[in-house]
Design an enzyme around this catalytic site. Structure first.
Site, PDB file in Angstrom:
ATOM      1  N   ALA A  33       0.825  -1.207   0.000  1.00  0.00           N
ATOM      2  CA  ALA A  33       0.000   0.000   0.000  1.00  0.00           C
ATOM      3  C   ALA A  33       0.858   1.255   0.000  1.00  0.00           C
ATOM      4  CB  ALA A  33      -0.926   0.000   1.211  1.00  0.00           C
ATOM      5  N   TYR A  35       3.896   1.482  -1.270  1.00  0.00           N
ATOM      6  CA  TYR A  35       4.460   1.583  -2.611  1.00  0.00           C
ATOM      7  C   TYR A  35       3.438   2.251  -3.543  1.00  0.00           C
ATOM      8  CZ  TYR A  35       6.688   0.245  -6.992  1.00  0.00           C
ATOM      9  OH  TYR A  35       7.281   0.274  -8.230  1.00  0.00           O
ATOM     10  N   ASP A  36       2.202   1.749  -3.461  1.00  0.00           N
ATOM     11  CA  ASP A  36       1.149   2.292  -4.323  1.00  0.00           C
ATOM     12  C   ASP A  36       0.916   3.780  -4.060  1.00  0.00           C
ATOM     13  OD1 ASP A  36       0.921  -0.255  -5.228  1.00  0.00           O
ATOM     14  OD2 ASP A  36      -0.878  -0.745  -4.064  1.00  0.00           O
ATOM     15  N   SER A  81      27.012 -18.312 -27.183  1.00  0.00           N
ATOM     16  CA  SER A  81      26.189 -19.396 -26.668  1.00  0.00           C
ATOM     17  C   SER A  81      27.090 -20.253 -25.779  1.00  0.00           C
ATOM     18  CB  SER A  81      25.653 -20.143 -27.874  1.00  0.00           C
ATOM     19  OG  SER A  81      25.088 -21.323 -27.471  1.00  0.00           O
ATOM     20  N   LEU A  82      26.618 -21.403 -25.340  1.00  0.00           N
ATOM     21  CA  LEU A  82      27.409 -22.256 -24.455  1.00  0.00           C
ATOM     22  C   LEU A  82      27.536 -23.647 -25.045  1.00  0.00           C
ATOM     23  CD1 LEU A  82      25.804 -21.398 -20.995  1.00  0.00           C
ATOM     24  CD2 LEU A  82      28.139 -20.859 -21.697  1.00  0.00           C
ATOM     25  N   GLU A 113      26.179 -21.357 -11.717  1.00  0.00           N
ATOM     26  CA  GLU A 113      24.899 -20.649 -11.836  1.00  0.00           C
ATOM     27  C   GLU A 113      23.840 -21.592 -12.407  1.00  0.00           C
ATOM     28  OE1 GLU A 113      25.695 -17.448 -14.539  1.00  0.00           O
ATOM     29  OE2 GLU A 113      27.440 -16.741 -13.420  1.00  0.00           O
ATOM     30  N   LYS A 115      21.181 -22.864 -14.797  1.00  0.00           N
ATOM     31  CA  LYS A 115      20.933 -22.460 -16.180  1.00  0.00           C
ATOM     32  C   LYS A 115      19.439 -22.215 -16.346  1.00  0.00           C
ATOM     33  CE  LYS A 115      22.151 -23.548 -20.943  1.00  0.00           C
ATOM     34  NZ  LYS A 115      20.849 -23.382 -21.587  1.00  0.00           N
ATOM     35  N   ASP A 117      15.855 -21.386 -17.738  1.00  0.00           N
ATOM     36  CA  ASP A 117      15.228 -21.769 -18.996  1.00  0.00           C
ATOM     37  C   ASP A 117      14.328 -20.645 -19.488  1.00  0.00           C
ATOM     38  OD1 ASP A 117      14.857 -23.361 -21.117  1.00  0.00           O
ATOM     39  OD2 ASP A 117      13.662 -24.883 -20.090  1.00  0.00           O
ATOM     40  N   GLU A 172      18.888 -13.528 -18.413  1.00  0.00           N
ATOM     41  CA  GLU A 172      17.834 -14.383 -18.937  1.00  0.00           C
ATOM     42  C   GLU A 172      16.477 -13.855 -18.473  1.00  0.00           C
ATOM     43  OE1 GLU A 172      19.052 -16.784 -20.803  1.00  0.00           O
ATOM     44  OE2 GLU A 172      17.617 -18.441 -20.877  1.00  0.00           O
ATOM     45  N   TYR A 224      23.428 -12.305 -15.611  1.00  0.00           N
ATOM     46  CA  TYR A 224      24.545 -13.215 -15.329  1.00  0.00           C
ATOM     47  C   TYR A 224      25.847 -12.842 -16.032  1.00  0.00           C
ATOM     48  CZ  TYR A 224      22.472 -15.316 -19.552  1.00  0.00           C
ATOM     49  OH  TYR A 224      21.932 -15.522 -20.789  1.00  0.00           O
ATOM     50  N   LYS A 289      31.377 -21.378 -14.819  1.00  0.00           N
ATOM     51  CA  LYS A 289      32.219 -20.367 -15.475  1.00  0.00           C
ATOM     52  C   LYS A 289      33.517 -20.230 -14.695  1.00  0.00           C
ATOM     53  CE  LYS A 289      28.099 -17.854 -16.950  1.00  0.00           C
ATOM     54  NZ  LYS A 289      27.214 -16.697 -16.737  1.00  0.00           N
ATOM     55  N   LYS A 313      24.163 -30.039 -18.535  1.00  0.00           N
ATOM     56  CA  LYS A 313      22.705 -30.122 -18.664  1.00  0.00           C
ATOM     57  C   LYS A 313      22.100 -31.208 -17.763  1.00  0.00           C
ATOM     58  CE  LYS A 313      20.620 -28.145 -21.723  1.00  0.00           C
ATOM     59  NZ  LYS A 313      20.760 -28.017 -23.165  1.00  0.00           N
ATOM     60  N   CYS A 407     -17.371 -50.781 -22.329  1.00  0.00           N
ATOM     61  CA  CYS A 407     -16.230 -50.818 -21.418  1.00  0.00           C
ATOM     62  C   CYS A 407     -15.221 -51.853 -21.932  1.00  0.00           C
ATOM     63  CB  CYS A 407     -16.690 -51.200 -20.023  1.00  0.00           C
ATOM     64  SG  CYS A 407     -15.324 -51.556 -18.906  1.00  0.00           S
ATOM     65  N   CYS A 410     -15.323 -54.871 -19.105  1.00  0.00           N
ATOM     66  CA  CYS A 410     -16.486 -55.732 -18.821  1.00  0.00           C
ATOM     67  C   CYS A 410     -17.571 -55.632 -19.896  1.00  0.00           C
ATOM     68  CB  CYS A 410     -17.065 -55.404 -17.452  1.00  0.00           C
ATOM     69  SG  CYS A 410     -17.938 -53.833 -17.409  1.00  0.00           S
ATOM     70  N   CYS A 425     -17.947 -46.310 -17.352  1.00  0.00           N
ATOM     71  CA  CYS A 425     -18.484 -47.650 -17.542  1.00  0.00           C
ATOM     72  C   CYS A 425     -19.614 -47.819 -16.543  1.00  0.00           C
ATOM     73  CB  CYS A 425     -17.370 -48.669 -17.274  1.00  0.00           C
ATOM     74  SG  CYS A 425     -17.983 -50.268 -16.735  1.00  0.00           S
ATOM     75  N   CYS A 431     -17.776 -54.937 -12.944  1.00  0.00           N
ATOM     76  CA  CYS A 431     -16.604 -54.650 -13.784  1.00  0.00           C
ATOM     77  C   CYS A 431     -15.342 -54.941 -12.977  1.00  0.00           C
ATOM     78  CB  CYS A 431     -16.637 -53.189 -14.219  1.00  0.00           C
ATOM     79  SG  CYS A 431     -15.174 -52.702 -15.156  1.00  0.00           S
TER      80      CYS A 431
HETATM   81  S1  IVH Z   1      26.227 -17.392 -19.978  1.00  0.00           S
HETATM   82  C1  IVH Z   1      29.303 -16.404 -22.809  1.00  0.00           C
HETATM   83  N1  IVH Z   1      24.785 -17.989 -17.845  1.00  0.00           N
HETATM   84  O1  IVH Z   1      21.872 -20.428 -21.942  1.00  0.00           O
HETATM   85  C2  IVH Z   1      28.272 -17.122 -22.039  1.00  0.00           C
HETATM   86  N2  IVH Z   1      23.828 -18.365 -19.985  1.00  0.00           N
HETATM   87  O2  IVH Z   1      22.897 -22.255 -23.941  1.00  0.00           O
HETATM   88  C3  IVH Z   1      26.918 -16.878 -22.519  1.00  0.00           C
HETATM   89  N3  IVH Z   1      21.526 -19.201 -19.935  1.00  0.00           N
HETATM   90  O3  IVH Z   1      22.104 -18.066 -24.522  1.00  0.00           O
HETATM   91  C4  IVH Z   1      25.825 -17.365 -21.681  1.00  0.00           C
HETATM   92  N4  IVH Z   1      21.335 -19.252 -17.746  1.00  0.00           N
HETATM   93  O4  IVH Z   1      20.199 -17.818 -22.804  1.00  0.00           O
HETATM   94  C5  IVH Z   1      24.836 -17.973 -19.196  1.00  0.00           C
HETATM   95  N5  IVH Z   1      23.595 -18.433 -15.885  1.00  0.00           N
HETATM   96  C6  IVH Z   1      23.659 -18.417 -17.219  1.00  0.00           C
HETATM   97  C7  IVH Z   1      22.585 -18.811 -18.024  1.00  0.00           C
HETATM   98  C8  IVH Z   1      22.694 -18.785 -19.411  1.00  0.00           C
HETATM   99  C9  IVH Z   1      20.724 -19.472 -18.898  1.00  0.00           C
HETATM  100  C10 IVH Z   1      21.156 -19.380 -21.350  1.00  0.00           C
HETATM  101  C11 IVH Z   1      21.428 -18.166 -22.216  1.00  0.00           C
HETATM  102  C12 IVH Z   1      22.371 -18.650 -23.278  1.00  0.00           C
HETATM  103  C13 IVH Z   1      22.073 -20.112 -23.290  1.00  0.00           C
HETATM  104  C14 IVH Z   1      23.233 -20.900 -23.862  1.00  0.00           C
END
Ligand code: IVH
Length: 671
Positions: A33, A35-36, A81-82, A113, A115, A117, A172, A224, A289, A313, A407, A410, A425, A431
């Site tokens: 409240a 905050y509002d 990417s990873l 960390e 991961k 989704d 993310e 991250y 990392k 994974k 059924c 039976c 049934c 049955c």
């Molecule tokens: S680091 C250079 N940290 O995973 C490193 N990625 O499969 C770049 N993701 O595209 C990513 N949690 O969308 C990193 N703690 C995390 C993550 C993370 C989720 C996702 C991210 C990335 C994908 C790669």
């Protein structure tokens, strides 16, 4: 600065501080409240002085509308990417490669960390203000989703100082499970298409042209990593950098941890895997990392991924497979449940070859046919589900699924009940499927609790014609049991002992054991405490049942139907003759029941109390402990991992409290 400018700036600072406390520190200091109130004050001042509105004002989270498409953004530093590993051996090799390249004999430090989704985003802050948010795209060029990202409440539009002049952070965007459950709850009520999973829901929400739609989706974000940071000396530890992000007011996953060496990485992985289903958001692995940033630079990149990080994974919880056929299983009350027979597939850590399709409405909603390619999901201990159909892969010869007229067990007639998704049934206790299921229910832990009389044994006993109804259990003898295949004399004796022991029960458990439709533990308890004797319960008229607390017309009519049925009355009579009994129920005075009239729902996991204990204690105090949330619920106690029940409570505005409050309530309510 004029005094109005000063007021505006201090109101903004106050809101930012509240947000920081709430979302980053997870420690709110003021009620909603307050905050509002501050937000309204700021809105009013800005309305009177529109020239003073800035893009980073907390009032500007929802603004503007994209016309047709999102514009392109060239990333300042490519978004990588990873690489993945899927088991310990591969992870050990990853670590070995690092040590070899770095010439390190000692073990390395890693930041671990979860991961998340969701979807990767890049956020650019200039002079502390969020000026641009972009998707990853192909890693070089992404799409501008600034207007949508600004609606994420936990994301500061303005960093806390001291901040660098220009900084790009990465993270993310995701949707909490509770938000996802709530969205689908609403979609279901409106007969709209459901979201497949939180990730898809988050992706769809970020792609909205109208940010007011995105705002309703209540997305979350954790940061991250760093892209660029101008005009600032950065620490050499990745973990310390994450700490810095947090100091700027950016939300960072609280599960992140810095550890030394392989073994500690492995235990982090295992502990997160264990907690996976209890976390408020979905994750699909752990990212490791190298913590030393200088070492990261030495290691560099291959193709599109850094050498210094890896995604370890988890076993996938969703997989693609083929629907081979559909069988109909007959339940305790005759309900026919369609079960998908699948091309076996490894998902959620086990090989799955069956999944539930719930009912015919669900089949229609999914538009699933035999021969289809389907996505199935198995999370934790939950029964595998068919999530969706990959229509793009539909062959031309798929076969629609229809309900059988008879059924499958039976051959009695199958009928759909009015206004219901369920087909039944009509064979009742002739049955054998219904016989089996009602006996399994009768013997189960919360019912008569007959140790050793498991599902397989019940099926065997019914198939061999030894028992056909629940009262037959009490006529079994040693000869009958030892003549069964795979039954030794010792286990037969133990079973007879357990059967004998089960004869002493309570009225509530007995009523529950009968398996009357829609009569769960709570209703059985109500009947016992309100009516006191079995005779009373059996003789009541529909209107009398209806007068009992929380018994509605549906349950009343099932009760009347059940007790008017001659077969059922005979079975009950026999059970009593064979020695089933319980202590007399005495009416408690209302003083001893301080929670009388309260309907409470428990959800999630508790650490101090087991849910069963909590339930028993609440019932002792007169509360009704229900299994699902409805408008009649007074209070919900939620522990970690709460999902759809929590979401429903929130959507209905029902108060939600934590385990500590439950313990306090129990202590304070002891008469
Ligand atoms: S680091 C250079 N940290 O995973 C490193 N990625 O499969 C770049 N993701 O595209 C990513 N949690 O969308 C990193 N703690 C995390 C993550 C993370 C989720 C996702 C991210 C990335 C994908 C790669």
């Amino acid at each position: 600065m004029t005094s109005i400018e000063q007021s505006i700036s201090s109101l903004k600072a106050q809101l930012e501080e509240y947000n920081f406390q709430y979302y980053v520190l997870d420690d709110p200091t003021v009620p909603d409240a307050e905050y509002d109130r501050v937000m309204r004050a700021l809105q009013e001042l800005e309305q009177q002085n529109p020239h003073l509105i800035t893009a980073d004002s907390p009032t500007q989270r929802v603004s503007g509308k994209a016309d047709s498409a999102f514009s392109e953004v060239q990333h300042l530093v490519p978004m990588l990417s990873l690489d993945n590993v899927f088991n310990q051996e591969e992870f050990v090799r990853f670590n070995q490669r690092l040590q070899d390249r770095l010439g390190n004999k000692e073990s390395l430090n890693f930041t671990c960390e979860p991961k998340l989704d969701g979807l990767a985003v890049s956020l650019l802050y200039e002079n502390g203000s969020l000026v641009r948010a972009a998707t990853r795209g192909d890693g070089q060029v992404g799409e501008d989703i600034t207007a949508n990202v600004k609606t994420i409440k936990s994301l500061p539009l303005k960093l806390r100082s001291p901040f660098p002049a220009r900084v790009e952070v990465r993270g993310e965007v995701f949707m909490l499970r509770s938000v996802f459950a709530k969205l689908n709850e609403i979609a279901k009520q409106n007969n709209e298409k459901l979201f497949v999973n939180p990730r898809n829901a988050a992706a769809g929400s970020l792609r909205q042209l109208d940010p007011s739609v995105t705002a309703k989706r209540q997305l979350s974000v954790y940061l991250y990593g760093l892209g660029i940071a101008d005009g600032i000396e950065l620490p050499n530890s990745h973990f310390a950098r994450l700490e810095l992000l947090r100091q700027w007011g950016l939300p960072v996953c609280p599960k992140n941890k810095k550890v030394a060496g392989l073994d500690n990485c492995e235990s982090f992985y295992q502990s997160i895997l264990n907690d996976r289903d209890q976390l408020p958001f979905e994750i699909d692995g752990v990212v490791f990392k190298v913590d030393d940033v200088k070492a990261q630079e030495k290691l560099g990149f291959v193709a599109k991924a850094p050498r210094w990080a890896i995604a370890y994974k988890f076993p996938a919880q969703e997989e693609i497979t083929q629907l081979l056929s559909v069988d109909f299983q007959v339940g305790r009350t005759g309900a026919l449940t369609p079960v998908a027979r699948l091309e076996p597939v490894f998902v959620g850590g086990v090989t799955v070859s069956n999944a539930t399709l719930h009912n015919m409405d669900e089949i229609e909603r999914l538009d699933v046919r035999v021969g289809d390619t389907v996505i199935i999901r198995r999370a934790g201990d939950v029964i595998p589900q068919v999530v969706s159909v990959v229509t793009a892969k539909r062959p031309s010869n798929t076969i629609p699924i229809s309900i059988p007229k008879e059924c499958p067990v039976c051959q009695s007639k199958v009928e759909r009940e009015q206004d219901q998704a369920v087909y039944r049934c009509l064979g009742g206790l002739i049955c054998s499927a219904q016989q089996k299921e009602s006996i399994k229910h009768f013997a189960s832990r919360k019912a008569m609790n007959i140790d050793g009389l498991g599902d397989k044994l019940v099926e065997q006993l019914v198939d061999e014609g030894r028992i056909a109804s629940v009262s037959d259990i009490y006529t079994l003898d040693l000869n009958a049991l030892v003549s069964l295949e795979r039954m030794a004399e010792k286990s037969a004796t133990n079973l007879l002992e357990a059967i004998n022991k089960s004869k002493t029960t309570t009225l509530a458990k007995f009523i529950y054991s009968l398996g009357i439709r829609e009569v769960g533990e709570v209703t059985a308890q109500t009947l016992a405490t309100e009516c006191l004797t079995l005779d009373n319960i059996m003789q009541m008229k529909e209107s009398e049942y209806l007068a009992l607390p929380d018994i509605g017309p549906v349950v009343s009519s099932h009760l009347v139907e059940f007790f008017n049925n001659e077969t059922n009355r005979k079975v009950i009579q026999k059970l009593l003759e064979l020695g089933v009994h319980w202590p007399e129920v005495v009416k408690k005075s209302n003083d001893a029941l301080p929670l009388l009239g309260q309907t409470i729902v428990l959800t999630g996991t508790f650490s101090e109390l087991s849910r069963n204990d909590a339930k028993a204690q609440l019932q002792e105090l007169g509360a009704k402990v229900a299994g699902s949330v409805s408008a009649k619920t007074h209070l919900v106690f939620a522990g970690p991992g709460a999902g759809s029940k929590l979401a429903k409570a929130e959507s209905l505005g029902i108060p939600v409290k934590a385990e500590d409050d439950l313990i306090a309530l129990l202590a304070q309510s002891q008469p």
